[in-house]
Write a protein that holds these residues in place. Structure first.
Motif, PDB file in Angstrom:
ATOM      1  N   LEU A  74       4.496  15.141  -4.956  1.00 20.55           N
ATOM      2  CA  LEU A  74       3.343  16.203  -5.803  1.00 20.55           C
ATOM      3  C   LEU A  74       3.447  16.155  -6.637  1.00 20.55           C
ATOM      4  O   LEU A  74       2.772  15.585  -7.764  1.00 20.55           O
ATOM      5  CB  LEU A  74       4.126  16.988  -5.653  1.00 20.55           C
ATOM      6  N   GLU A  75       4.572  14.788  -7.388  1.00 17.34           N
ATOM      7  CA  GLU A  75       4.827  14.382  -8.838  1.00 17.34           C
ATOM      8  C   GLU A  75       3.728  13.452  -8.598  1.00 17.34           C
ATOM      9  O   GLU A  75       2.997  13.024  -9.846  1.00 17.34           O
ATOM     10  CB  GLU A  75       6.225  14.150  -8.929  1.00 17.34           C
ATOM     11  N   MET A  76       2.843  12.698  -7.889  1.00 19.57           N
ATOM     12  CA  MET A  76       2.675  11.317  -8.330  1.00 19.57           C
ATOM     13  C   MET A  76       0.837  11.664  -8.336  1.00 19.57           C
ATOM     14  O   MET A  76      -0.157  11.592  -8.602  1.00 19.57           O
ATOM     15  CB  MET A  76       2.319  10.302  -6.572  1.00 19.57           C
ATOM     16  N   LEU A  77       0.642  13.411  -7.780  1.00 17.80           N
ATOM     17  CA  LEU A  77      -1.201  13.828  -8.071  1.00 17.80           C
ATOM     18  C   LEU A  77      -0.235  14.640  -9.154  1.00 17.80           C
ATOM     19  O   LEU A  77      -1.777  15.215  -9.636  1.00 17.80           O
ATOM     20  CB  LEU A  77      -0.549  15.562  -7.181  1.00 17.80           C
ATOM     21  N   THR A 126      -8.189  21.541 -11.611  1.00 19.39           N
ATOM     22  CA  THR A 126      -8.013  20.019 -12.010  1.00 19.39           C
ATOM     23  C   THR A 126      -8.049  18.913 -11.252  1.00 19.39           C
ATOM     24  O   THR A 126      -7.995  17.716 -11.247  1.00 19.39           O
ATOM     25  CB  THR A 126      -6.966  20.108 -12.929  1.00 19.39           C
ATOM     26  N   LEU A 127      -7.954  19.231  -9.494  1.00 21.87           N
ATOM     27  CA  LEU A 127      -7.700  18.101  -9.018  1.00 21.87           C
ATOM     28  C   LEU A 127      -8.368  17.013  -8.521  1.00 21.87           C
ATOM     29  O   LEU A 127     -10.281  17.526  -8.521  1.00 21.87           O
ATOM     30  CB  LEU A 127      -6.866  19.042  -7.614  1.00 21.87           C
ATOM     31  N   PRO A 128      -8.892  16.109  -8.085  1.00 27.67           N
ATOM     32  CA  PRO A 128     -10.050  15.240  -7.728  1.00 27.67           C
ATOM     33  C   PRO A 128     -10.683  15.129  -6.708  1.00 27.67           C
ATOM     34  O   PRO A 128      -9.733  16.377  -6.012  1.00 27.67           O
ATOM     35  CB  PRO A 128      -9.160  13.727  -7.807  1.00 27.67           C
ATOM     36  N   THR A 129     -11.492  14.716  -6.888  1.00 25.14           N
ATOM     37  CA  THR A 129     -12.559  14.929  -5.272  1.00 25.14           C
ATOM     38  C   THR A 129     -11.584  14.025  -3.655  1.00 25.14           C
ATOM     39  O   THR A 129     -10.631  13.854  -4.256  1.00 25.14           O
ATOM     40  CB  THR A 129     -13.876  13.828  -5.404  1.00 25.14           C
ATOM     41  N   ARG A 130     -12.371  14.665  -2.756  1.00 23.82           N
ATOM     42  CA  ARG A 130     -11.298  14.871  -1.831  1.00 23.82           C
ATOM     43  C   ARG A 130     -11.101  13.170  -1.523  1.00 23.82           C
ATOM     44  O   ARG A 130      -9.794  12.883  -1.000  1.00 23.82           O
ATOM     45  CB  ARG A 130     -12.385  14.978  -0.156  1.00 23.82           C
ATOM     46  N   PRO A 187       0.805  -1.554  -0.235  1.00 23.95           N
ATOM     47  CA  PRO A 187       0.036  -0.571  -0.142  1.00 23.95           C
ATOM     48  C   PRO A 187       0.737   1.385  -0.010  1.00 23.95           C
ATOM     49  O   PRO A 187       2.037   1.471   0.741  1.00 23.95           O
ATOM     50  CB  PRO A 187      -0.245   0.043   1.439  1.00 23.95           C
ATOM     51  N   GLY A 188       0.100   2.505  -0.292  1.00 25.67           N
ATOM     52  CA  GLY A 188       1.606   3.590  -0.770  1.00 25.67           C
ATOM     53  C   GLY A 188       1.485   4.623   0.173  1.00 25.67           C
ATOM     54  O   GLY A 188       1.988   5.029   0.917  1.00 25.67           O
ATOM     55  N   PHE A 236      -8.889  11.561  -3.872  1.00 25.24           N
ATOM     56  CA  PHE A 236      -7.244  12.507  -3.896  1.00 25.24           C
ATOM     57  C   PHE A 236      -6.342  11.477  -2.291  1.00 25.24           C
ATOM     58  O   PHE A 236      -5.463  11.361  -2.352  1.00 25.24           O
ATOM     59  CB  PHE A 236      -7.517  13.810  -2.808  1.00 25.24           C
ATOM     60  N   LEU A 237      -7.608  10.988  -1.344  1.00 26.08           N
ATOM     61  CA  LEU A 237      -7.431  10.398  -0.500  1.00 26.08           C
ATOM     62  C   LEU A 237      -6.482   9.165  -0.932  1.00 26.08           C
ATOM     63  O   LEU A 237      -5.775   8.252   0.160  1.00 26.08           O
ATOM     64  CB  LEU A 237      -8.287  10.469   0.367  1.00 26.08           C
ATOM     65  N   GLU A 238      -7.317   8.303  -1.547  1.00 26.75           N
ATOM     66  CA  GLU A 238      -7.354   7.154  -2.291  1.00 26.75           C
ATOM     67  C   GLU A 238      -6.315   7.061  -2.651  1.00 26.75           C
ATOM     68  O   GLU A 238      -5.022   5.901  -3.155  1.00 26.75           O
ATOM     69  CB  GLU A 238      -8.501   6.866  -3.456  1.00 26.75           C
ATOM     70  N   LYS A 239      -5.415   8.283  -4.165  1.00 26.25           N
ATOM     71  CA  LYS A 239      -4.334   8.411  -4.785  1.00 26.25           C
ATOM     72  C   LYS A 239      -3.263   8.109  -3.340  1.00 26.25           C
ATOM     73  O   LYS A 239      -2.255   7.509  -4.011  1.00 26.25           O
ATOM     74  CB  LYS A 239      -4.922   9.548  -5.169  1.00 26.25           C
TER      75      LYS A 239
END
Length: 329
Positions: free
Chosen positions: A162-165, A279-283, A117-118, A286-289
């Protein structure tokens, strides 16, 4: 009225063209960042970094060995820098080899690490939220000073996040990477002992006048850029950690940016960053990422990260106030 329609039509076309050009310029600036250039005299060549913060490195040396994850590594080349009991080591030639382990076993271990897991990723090449938190925990020495090498290592781990995002944060990462390399180059230079801690670096550059040398970026100027970006990330993580299910990631990022880094960016970069945040994802996404763990686990680590960064940021802030370096160009 015919002439009026013609004028309105021409104005609409011009307006569309202006909007299109503005959007293109914003995207170009966002993609390349503020300062992606890297002075040639700071290139570190083919050096490799072995970073390990989860386990203690028991021994280091040019012809010695290091125990990592209960495995003994032979070090090829001359070890020129070490990060203490936990941290990193740079070697002059190649990656260390695992003693008495086959390449098959090593590859299998890497594959197993990649599937972790990340939040708790063991592979140093992959992002790990827990490792990022751990890296900032060891930045401060027992004497309360900031270790320059460990600070640079923590910043490198932060860039993985940050790169992962995605490219949305390229206005930070493109600039920060070159700054981290400059600090590492100073630390590895003949004057490296003066760059062991942030305070010793600032004192040395003030005493020698390096701070005023416009021919190359000083360590103080370089660190100041990283320091400003760190505040933005710290504030963003702090709000994320305290956020509720109905919070918007884009709004939090936008607000944190305009309260911190935007003060040092030109208009077009501010506009590009503002557009990118939407363009950021939903909360939830985002947490799952960040990692596929229970929400309370991820939020706990995010809050811990913000809390761990805070003393490092505050100590750096005090030093720049002490040396009156806040307004360095």
């Amino acid at each position: 009225m015919g002439w009026f329609r013609i004028v309105v039509s021409k104005m609409k076309k011009r307006l569309k063209m202006v909007i299109l050009i503005t959007v293109v310029l914003c995207l170009v600036v966002l993609w390349f960042g503020l300062d992606s250039g890297r002075p040639s005299f700071y290139k570190t060549g083919g050096w490799n970094m072995l970073q390990e913060t989860d386990n203690t490195i028991h021994s280091l040396g040019g012809k010695g060995h290091a125990h990592i994850h209960n495995k003994q590594y032979n070090i090829e080349g001359h070890a020129i820098m070490q990060g203490g009991d936990e941290g990193s080591i740079k070697v002059e030639a190649g990656w260390p080899k695992v003693k008495n382990d086959s390449q098959h076993d090593t590859k299998q271990q890497e594959n197993e690490d990649d599937n972790q897991p990340g939040c708790f990723q063991r592979n140093p090449k992959q992002f790990s939220l827990s490792r990022l938190v751990g890296s900032f925990k060891i930045v401060m020495t027992k004497e309360g000073e900031i270790d320059t090498t460990k600070y640079a290592n923590s910043q490198s781990e932060l860039m993985k996040l940050l790169e992962m995002l995605g490219t949305v944060f390229s206005f930070v990462t493109s600039d920060a990477k070159s700054k981290i390399e400059i600090l590492e180059a100073y630390r590895a230079s003949e004057q490296g002992e003066h760059y062991a801690t942030i305070e010793s670096m600032l004192q040395y550059e003030k005493d020698t006048g390096i701070i005023l040398d416009n021919k190359k970026p000083s360590g103080a100027r370089t660190l100041l850029r990283l320091h400003r970006a760190l505040k933005f990330i710290m504030e963003f993580m702090n709000r994320m950690g305290k956020s509720t299910s109905d919070a918007k990631v884009s709004t939090m990022a936008y607000e944190c940016y305009h309260e911190t880094l935007a003060n040092y960016h030109v208009w077009i970069v501010r506009k590009a960053a503002g557009m990118a945040f939407y363009t950021l994802p939903t909360r939830k996404n985002f947490l799952e990422k960040l990692c596929k763990e229970e929400e309370d686990v991820v939020l706990g680590l995010i809050s811990e990260l913000a809390d761990t960064i805070l003393p490092v940021y505050e100590q750096t802030e005090e030093l720049y106030t002490k040396f009156d370096f806040h307004e360095l160009p």
